[in-house]
Motif scaffolding. Sequence first.
Motif, mmCIF file in Angstrom:
data_model
loop_
_atom_site.group_PDB
_atom_site.id
_atom_site.type_symbol
_atom_site.label_atom_id
_atom_site.label_comp_id
_atom_site.label_asym_id
_atom_site.label_seq_id
_atom_site.Cartn_x
_atom_site.Cartn_y
_atom_site.Cartn_z
ATOM 1 N N ILE A 296 -13.147 8.731 0.216
ATOM 2 C CA ILE A 296 -12.569 7.856 -0.799
ATOM 3 C C ILE A 296 -12.423 8.675 -2.087
ATOM 4 O O ILE A 296 -13.354 9.377 -2.483
ATOM 5 C CB ILE A 296 -13.478 6.630 -1.058
ATOM 6 C CG1 ILE A 296 -13.650 5.815 0.214
ATOM 7 C CG2 ILE A 296 -12.919 5.774 -2.195
ATOM 8 C CD1 ILE A 296 -14.778 4.793 0.138
ATOM 9 N N ASP B 48 -7.878 5.346 -0.415
ATOM 10 C CA ASP B 48 -8.789 5.132 0.712
ATOM 11 C C ASP B 48 -8.858 6.364 1.618
ATOM 12 O O ASP B 48 -8.221 7.387 1.361
ATOM 13 C CB ASP B 48 -8.410 3.867 1.497
ATOM 14 C CG ASP B 48 -7.123 3.978 2.304
ATOM 15 O OD1 ASP B 48 -6.544 5.084 2.417
ATOM 16 O OD2 ASP B 48 -6.692 2.941 2.843
ATOM 17 N N GLN B 49 -9.629 6.240 2.690
ATOM 18 C CA GLN B 49 -9.889 7.346 3.600
ATOM 19 C C GLN B 49 -8.640 7.821 4.340
ATOM 20 O O GLN B 49 -8.629 8.909 4.907
ATOM 21 C CB GLN B 49 -10.962 6.945 4.626
ATOM 22 C CG GLN B 49 -12.301 6.589 4.021
ATOM 23 C CD GLN B 49 -12.451 5.112 3.669
ATOM 24 O OE1 GLN B 49 -11.480 4.398 3.381
ATOM 25 N NE2 GLN B 49 -13.686 4.618 3.678
ATOM 26 N N VAL C 20 -5.078 2.046 -2.884
ATOM 27 C CA VAL C 20 -5.483 0.663 -2.632
ATOM 28 C C VAL C 20 -5.780 -0.124 -3.904
ATOM 29 O O VAL C 20 -5.936 -1.344 -3.850
ATOM 30 C CB VAL C 20 -6.701 0.600 -1.674
ATOM 31 C CG1 VAL C 20 -6.317 1.119 -0.296
ATOM 32 C CG2 VAL C 20 -7.880 1.386 -2.227
ATOM 33 N N GLN D 152 0.847 -1.180 0.000
ATOM 34 C CA GLN D 152 0.000 0.000 0.000
ATOM 35 C C GLN D 152 0.883 1.231 0.000
ATOM 36 O O GLN D 152 1.622 1.468 0.935
ATOM 37 C CB GLN D 152 -0.892 0.032 1.239
ATOM 38 C CG GLN D 152 -2.048 -0.909 1.176
ATOM 39 C CD GLN D 152 -3.023 -0.629 2.308
ATOM 40 O OE1 GLN D 152 -2.677 -0.097 3.328
ATOM 41 N NE2 GLN D 152 -4.251 -1.020 2.089
ATOM 42 N N LEU E 150 -14.291 -0.686 1.048
ATOM 43 C CA LEU E 150 -13.682 0.300 1.933
ATOM 44 C C LEU E 150 -14.707 0.777 2.922
ATOM 45 O O LEU E 150 -14.555 1.369 3.875
ATOM 46 C CB LEU E 150 -13.090 1.470 1.137
ATOM 47 C CG LEU E 150 -11.973 1.100 0.155
ATOM 48 C CD1 LEU E 150 -11.610 2.325 -0.685
ATOM 49 C CD2 LEU E 150 -10.745 0.610 0.917
#
Length: 171
Positions: free
Chosen positions: A58, A144-145, A150, A19, A171
């Motif tokens: 996101i 992602d947050q 990702v 990641q 997610l």
Amino acid sequence: MRTILTTILFLCSYILMSQSVFPFNSVHGSTREALKIHVKNEAGEKSFLEAHMPQGKIYLVSVWATWCGRCRTELKALQKVHCDWSDEYNFELLAISIDTPTDHSKVFGMANKMDWNFKIMHDEYGYLVRELDISALPRMFLVDQKGNIVYEPKGYSIGALKKIEEKIKAL
């Protein structure tokens, strides 16, 4: 026991390394000076890219150019789903053009002509190309947050949107 511990440590390090964090910083090509990546809006106003991607949401970042036919196809398809995804998943689509500085009006002229209603930005010096190691367009990055990349589909295909939505749902 030692083998199990080694395997667990290897898997943890692999997951952490797989990641990558979305880049907001770069190094100037000739001066080697560290800098924050900036983008321009339609009016030509500069802002830092990180200001457009605060954590907690996101993001799907589409890196594109006006001369790229497959990019236009991808963005047309994303136009059809992005409002639904925004409402359903706390999602935002960012389309970042890497056209040259002299093509700024062309970037936003095309966006207006196509009636795209997602956020369009212009990375006029192409820092994202270098930082994300982009060798072909179009390229998308699902973030992602927490700001981690990702998912990175390369190119565009008809089934790409379904796969992206599955990833967003997870997610």
